[in-house]
Motif scaffolding. Structure first.
Motif, short mmCIF file in Angstrom:
data_model
loop_
_atom_site.label_atom_id
_atom_site.label_comp_id
_atom_site.label_asym_id
_atom_site.label_seq_id
_atom_site.Cartn_x
_atom_site.Cartn_y
_atom_site.Cartn_z
N ASN A 88 32.23 -42.13 21.05
CA ASN A 88 32.67 -40.87 21.48
C ASN A 88 33.30 -40.32 20.02
O ASN A 88 34.67 -40.17 20.17
CB ASN A 88 33.85 -41.04 22.24
N PHE A 89 32.60 -39.84 19.20
CA PHE A 89 33.13 -38.94 18.13
C PHE A 89 33.47 -37.64 18.58
O PHE A 89 32.65 -36.93 19.23
CB PHE A 89 31.89 -39.02 16.99
N ALA A 90 34.51 -37.09 17.76
CA ALA A 90 34.74 -35.59 17.70
C ALA A 90 34.47 -35.08 16.35
O ALA A 90 33.87 -34.12 16.35
CB ALA A 90 36.37 -35.46 18.17
N THR A 91 34.80 -35.74 15.46
CA THR A 91 34.69 -35.33 14.05
C THR A 91 33.89 -36.40 13.23
O THR A 91 34.49 -37.61 13.22
CB THR A 91 35.87 -34.84 13.15
N VAL A 92 32.68 -36.19 12.59
CA VAL A 92 32.08 -37.21 11.46
C VAL A 92 31.81 -36.39 10.36
O VAL A 92 31.23 -35.47 10.15
CB VAL A 92 30.83 -37.91 12.25
N ILE A 93 32.70 -37.07 9.12
CA ILE A 93 32.57 -36.53 7.91
C ILE A 93 32.10 -37.51 6.86
O ILE A 93 32.81 -38.48 6.55
CB ILE A 93 33.95 -35.89 7.47
N LEU A 94 30.71 -37.45 6.59
CA LEU A 94 30.22 -38.67 5.61
C LEU A 94 29.48 -38.23 4.41
O LEU A 94 28.89 -38.88 3.53
CB LEU A 94 29.19 -39.09 6.70
N SER A 116 20.10 -39.19 13.95
CA SER A 116 19.75 -38.07 15.22
C SER A 116 20.58 -38.67 16.28
O SER A 116 20.88 -37.60 17.26
CB SER A 116 18.43 -38.16 15.33
N PHE A 117 20.83 -40.00 16.42
CA PHE A 117 21.45 -40.42 17.44
C PHE A 117 23.03 -39.78 17.61
O PHE A 117 23.72 -40.28 18.38
CB PHE A 117 21.45 -42.02 17.85
N LEU A 118 23.43 -39.17 16.54
CA LEU A 118 24.85 -38.60 16.59
C LEU A 118 24.91 -37.61 17.54
O LEU A 118 26.11 -36.95 18.14
CB LEU A 118 25.34 -38.21 15.22
N PHE A 119 23.58 -36.87 17.79
CA PHE A 119 23.49 -35.74 18.59
C PHE A 119 23.48 -36.10 20.05
O PHE A 119 23.17 -37.12 20.36
CB PHE A 119 22.33 -34.73 18.08
N GLY A 120 23.47 -35.12 20.93
CA GLY A 120 23.53 -35.50 22.37
C GLY A 120 24.25 -34.17 23.04
O GLY A 120 25.34 -33.91 22.89
N ARG A 121 23.44 -33.66 24.05
CA ARG A 121 24.37 -32.40 24.45
C ARG A 121 25.59 -32.72 25.29
O ARG A 121 26.37 -31.69 25.30
CB ARG A 121 23.21 -31.80 25.64
N ASP A 122 25.59 -33.96 25.77
CA ASP A 122 26.93 -34.22 26.56
C ASP A 122 28.06 -34.84 25.73
O ASP A 122 29.05 -35.14 26.23
CB ASP A 122 26.92 -35.00 27.81
N LYS A 123 27.73 -35.00 24.36
CA LYS A 123 28.82 -35.50 23.52
C LYS A 123 29.76 -34.64 23.25
O LYS A 123 29.59 -33.18 23.19
CB LYS A 123 27.97 -36.20 22.22
N ASN A 124 30.89 -35.13 22.75
CA ASN A 124 32.02 -34.14 22.50
C ASN A 124 32.10 -33.79 20.86
O ASN A 124 33.26 -33.51 20.53
CB ASN A 124 33.54 -35.05 22.94
N LEU A 125 31.19 -34.25 20.04
CA LEU A 125 31.14 -34.00 18.66
C LEU A 125 31.13 -32.48 18.48
O LEU A 125 30.55 -31.43 18.90
CB LEU A 125 29.74 -34.51 17.85
N ASN A 126 32.32 -32.03 17.59
CA ASN A 126 32.38 -30.74 17.22
C ASN A 126 32.36 -30.45 15.82
O ASN A 126 32.32 -28.97 15.32
CB ASN A 126 33.53 -30.21 17.72
N ALA A 127 32.33 -31.47 15.01
CA ALA A 127 32.24 -31.28 13.31
C ALA A 127 31.36 -32.30 12.85
O ALA A 127 31.72 -33.42 13.00
CB ALA A 127 33.45 -31.17 12.84
N LEU A 128 30.00 -32.06 12.35
CA LEU A 128 29.32 -32.98 11.82
C LEU A 128 29.00 -32.51 10.27
O LEU A 128 28.36 -31.59 10.08
CB LEU A 128 28.00 -33.12 12.47
N TYR A 129 29.50 -33.23 9.34
CA TYR A 129 29.23 -33.31 7.91
C TYR A 129 28.46 -34.38 7.41
O TYR A 129 28.97 -35.53 7.09
CB TYR A 129 30.38 -32.78 7.05
N LEU A 130 27.23 -34.16 7.19
CA LEU A 130 26.39 -35.18 6.46
C LEU A 130 25.73 -34.81 5.01
O LEU A 130 24.98 -35.60 4.43
CB LEU A 130 25.14 -35.52 7.32
N GLN A 131 26.08 -33.77 4.32
CA GLN A 131 25.39 -33.44 3.31
C GLN A 131 25.66 -34.42 1.92
O GLN A 131 26.53 -34.90 1.93
CB GLN A 131 25.97 -31.94 2.78
N ASN A 132 24.58 -34.15 1.12
CA ASN A 132 24.34 -34.99 0.04
C ASN A 132 24.24 -36.46 0.32
O ASN A 132 25.32 -37.49 -0.24
CB ASN A 132 25.78 -34.60 -0.84
#
Length: 277
Positions: free
Chosen positions: A163-169, A179-195
């Motif tokens: 149940n992530f809200a913010t993932v910064i990697l 791709s499993f970080l995504f999902g319509r009903d998830k609470n994720l509001n910020a995803l930084y995966l660059q580089n």
């Protein structure tokens, strides 16, 4: 001037660490105080922790907040103290800890799995260190900030149900499927995966309803952009330097972010890039 990412981190940090500070020495939890003294020793007694002395309340020390009722330590801040050491094992004894903020040091070695087992921890910030190895599967923490280290390998399968809200990697050497970080009903509001070196098909991912920051540039992500990205009011958006293909779903975001945030892909086309053939 602070970058947009730094401003976001500052806002997130203030929002999540607004716990009251305890000033009464009588309520300083003895076991937590002993653990903090051990942590200081394990960090080789850095000058920035000089206020951590046995004759004062641990709840008045620099970088420490406590619960006003129990005296338990809820917040530990070791921000930019020029510390070179592994993550202190005695942190595991701070079982009421809610926030650990320890970026911009020189912490090295692997991330200890016990951090993910602290029962109340919801905020973990270890970006800008020298941490190595893979991310432990226990680190399913609400707000996970591990950018700018030397982490390798794929994300743990346990992250699929987290149940992530913010993932910064960003700025690591992480690989494989995210791709499993995504999902319509998830609470994720910020995803930084660059580089990193993530490689997965973006075509059929379901964008979380609350996601308003998607920064995944400089990876090996392929497929096409989901149609639903066009309808979002993105605060930040960047899919450049990947292997994406096909027409860009049209919306206000294409004008707002411009070609720079879509460029250098395999065959993305349409405004703000060149027309599709």
């Amino acid at each position: 001037m602070p970058s947009t990412k730094d401003q976001y981190f500052s806002f997130l940090f203030l929002l999540l660490t607004s716990t009251p500070i305890l000033t009464s020495a009588a309520l300083c939890d003895k076991a937590d105080k002993s653990a903090l003294i051990a942590i200081k020793s394990e960090l080789n007694n850095p000058p920035g922790l000089s206020s951590w002395t046995s004759n004062t309340s641990c709840c008045t020390w620099k970088g420490i907040d406590c619960n006003t009722t129990t005296g338990r330590v809820t917040y530990l801040d070791i921000f930019a103290q020029n510390i070179s050491a592994p993550i202190p094992p005695s942190i595991a004894k701070l079982t009421a800890l809610q926030s650990l903020n320890a970026p911009y040091n020189q912490f090295y070695g692997p991330i200890p799995p016990f951090l993910g087992l602290l029962p109340q921890l919801t905020f973990l910030r270890l970006d800008g260190n020298l941490l190595t190895g893979s991310i432990p599967p226990t680190l399913t923490i609400l707000n996970l900030l591990l950018a700018g280290n030397r982490l390798i390998g794929p994300l743990p399968p346990s992250f699929a149900k987290a149940n992530f809200a913010t993932v910064i990697l960003y700025d690591n050497q992480l690989t494989g499927d995210a791709s499993f970080l995504f999902g319509r009903d998830k609470n994720l509001n910020a995803l930084y995966l660059q580089n990193n070196k993530f490689s997965f098909n973006l075509t059929n991912v379901e964008i979380p309803e609350v996601l308003d920051i998607l920064v995944i540039d400089h990876n090996e992500i392929y497929g096409s952009l989901p149609a639903e990205v066009a309808a979002r009011k993105w605060l930040q958006f960047d899919v450049s330097y990947n292997q994406l293909c096909g027409p860009i779903p049209q919306g206000r975001y294409t004008t707002h972010f411009g070609a720079k945030r879509f460029g250098h892909n395999k065959c993305l086309c349409g405004p703000p890039l060149a027309p599709c053939k």
